[in-house]
Design an enzyme around this catalytic site. Sequence first.
Site, PDB file in Angstrom:
ATOM      1  N   GLY A  30      -0.852  17.050  -7.100  1.00  0.00           N
ATOM      2  CA  GLY A  30       0.398  16.418  -7.533  1.00  0.00           C
ATOM      3  C   GLY A  30       0.830  16.884  -8.918  1.00  0.00           C
ATOM      4  N   GLN A  31       1.948  16.325  -9.383  1.00  0.00           N
ATOM      5  CA  GLN A  31       2.536  16.767 -10.660  1.00  0.00           C
ATOM      6  C   GLN A  31       1.539  16.652 -11.815  1.00  0.00           C
ATOM      7  OE1 GLN A  31       5.335  14.156 -12.514  1.00  0.00           O
ATOM      8  NE2 GLN A  31       6.236  15.743 -13.783  1.00  0.00           N
ATOM      9  N   LEU A  32       0.944  15.480 -11.948  1.00  0.00           N
ATOM     10  CA  LEU A  32      -0.012  15.243 -13.033  1.00  0.00           C
ATOM     11  C   LEU A  32      -1.370  15.865 -12.708  1.00  0.00           C
ATOM     12  CD1 LEU A  32       0.297  13.465 -15.625  1.00  0.00           C
ATOM     13  CD2 LEU A  32      -0.950  11.706 -14.388  1.00  0.00           C
TER      14      LEU A  32
ATOM     15  N   ASP B 273      -7.323  16.915  -2.461  1.00  0.00           N
ATOM     16  CA  ASP B 273      -5.981  16.519  -2.037  1.00  0.00           C
ATOM     17  C   ASP B 273      -5.937  16.535  -0.516  1.00  0.00           C
ATOM     18  OD1 ASP B 273      -3.173  16.627  -4.011  1.00  0.00           O
ATOM     19  OD2 ASP B 273      -3.002  16.265  -1.870  1.00  0.00           O
TER      20      ASP B 273
ATOM     21  N   ARG C  82      -3.915  18.236   1.382  1.00  0.00           N
ATOM     22  CA  ARG C  82      -3.710  19.589   1.916  1.00  0.00           C
ATOM     23  C   ARG C  82      -4.645  20.586   1.245  1.00  0.00           C
ATOM     24  NH1 ARG C  82       0.927  17.017   2.684  1.00  0.00           N
ATOM     25  NH2 ARG C  82       1.230  16.750   0.448  1.00  0.00           N
TER      26      ARG C  82
ATOM     27  N   TYR D  83       6.222   0.642  -4.654  1.00  0.00           N
ATOM     28  CA  TYR D  83       5.358   1.413  -5.552  1.00  0.00           C
ATOM     29  C   TYR D  83       4.963   0.549  -6.760  1.00  0.00           C
ATOM     30  CZ  TYR D  83       4.467   4.927  -9.260  1.00  0.00           C
ATOM     31  OH  TYR D  83       3.955   5.654 -10.298  1.00  0.00           O
TER      32      TYR D  83
ATOM     33  N   LYS E 160       1.309  -0.918  -7.925  1.00  0.00           N
ATOM     34  CA  LYS E 160       0.710  -0.653  -9.239  1.00  0.00           C
ATOM     35  C   LYS E 160       0.367  -1.975  -9.951  1.00  0.00           C
ATOM     36  CE  LYS E 160       0.617   3.802  -9.140  1.00  0.00           C
ATOM     37  NZ  LYS E 160      -0.679   4.484  -9.017  1.00  0.00           N
TER      38      LYS E 160
HETATM   39  C1  AKB Z   1       8.461   7.427 -10.622  1.00  0.00           C
HETATM   40  O1  AKB Z   1       9.597   7.717 -11.038  1.00  0.00           O
HETATM   41  O2  AKB Z   1       8.239   6.824  -9.568  1.00  0.00           O
HETATM   42  C2  AKB Z   1       7.277   7.795 -11.497  1.00  0.00           C
HETATM   43  C3  AKB Z   1       6.875   6.660 -12.385  1.00  0.00           C
HETATM   44  C4  AKB Z   1       7.706   6.320 -13.557  1.00  0.00           C
HETATM   45  O3  AKB Z   1       5.891   6.039 -12.150  1.00  0.00           O
HETATM   46  N1  AKB Z   1       7.577   8.962 -12.263  1.00  0.00           N
END
Ligand code: AKB
Length: 320
Positions: free
Chosen positions: A13-15, A36, A38, A141, A145
């Site tokens: 992923g990005q990070l 990951d 894949r 999301y 979190k």
């Molecule tokens: C998103 O935009 O979903 C992420 C975040 C701020 O967690 N980059």
Amino acid sequence: MTQEQILITGAGGQLGRVLTLKLQETYGINHIIASDLRPNTSFNGIFEVLDATDFDALQTIVQNYKITQIYHLAAILSASGEKAPLNTWDINMKTLFNVLEVSRIHKVKKVFFPSSIAVFGDNVQRTNTPQSTNLKPSTVYGMSKAAGENWANYYFEKYGLDVRSIRYPGVIGYQSLPGGGTTDYAVDIYHKAVKNEPFECFLSASTKLPMIYMEDAIRATIEVMQAPSENMTIRTSYNIAGTNFNPEQITTSIRKIYPEFQVSYNPDFRQDIAETWPMSIDDTEAQKDWNWKPQYALEDITTDMIKHLKRKYTIENIDL
Ligand code: AKB
């Protein structure tokens, strides 16, 4: 000191891509196990295909490599998550439970769990949003979190598992592309500018959000993981600030280098998400507990992004 053996989930992923390199540099390439969903055939180092929703597969890797730390980055982000809410909840929570349980059973020493500014909702003070406030996330999301932060705290309190976490702002970097986030525009815009293409922004010109440059984000991750345990007063997740700006301000900054750069605005469903998020973050606790201090403001980010992307596109001829 025992030699660390570190597993990263979501390493593609990005990070993950950038953090993996930094951890390889810090602990040695043979002590980092990137994983990951894949396969990655061009990966330099140890790579395992892993679906972190599969408890047995995760457990096997942790046992085989005698893992001492896990950086659990695999997750579905805010914008993608809204397209399949129940699936997002299942994946984000199941992978976290598996990581926490496997870590508890096999006595993994430290776990990193990335949280996000998405844990906040529009019920809180949106400027300098404080560490401790009522969390009412607007996305699945964000809900995953917020719940994850409490599970991290629970595993610490109940089992003594040393879970560390930060609430990332939008991460901006030239090394990798984000996928499925509400803050992604702030990466895409630089790519368009360097390629001399017009950019259509999915947020309105005045939508201010907290952002952080990749270098700062990686440093924060390593610093929070290396901080002495006794200094950690927050066992849910730390607020961290980088910088903050809106699409109009980033455009102005890019136009200092590309005066002809064209930007239009066409806000979509991500605008509604962004309007429930903080505009800036109060990170007093991170400053106090582990000396957190960002180094990149908007102008520094623009200069560095453009320098590196120019090299990628024009000299190395690489399309990310
Ligand atoms: C998103 O935009 O979903 C992420 C975040 C701020 O967690 N980059």
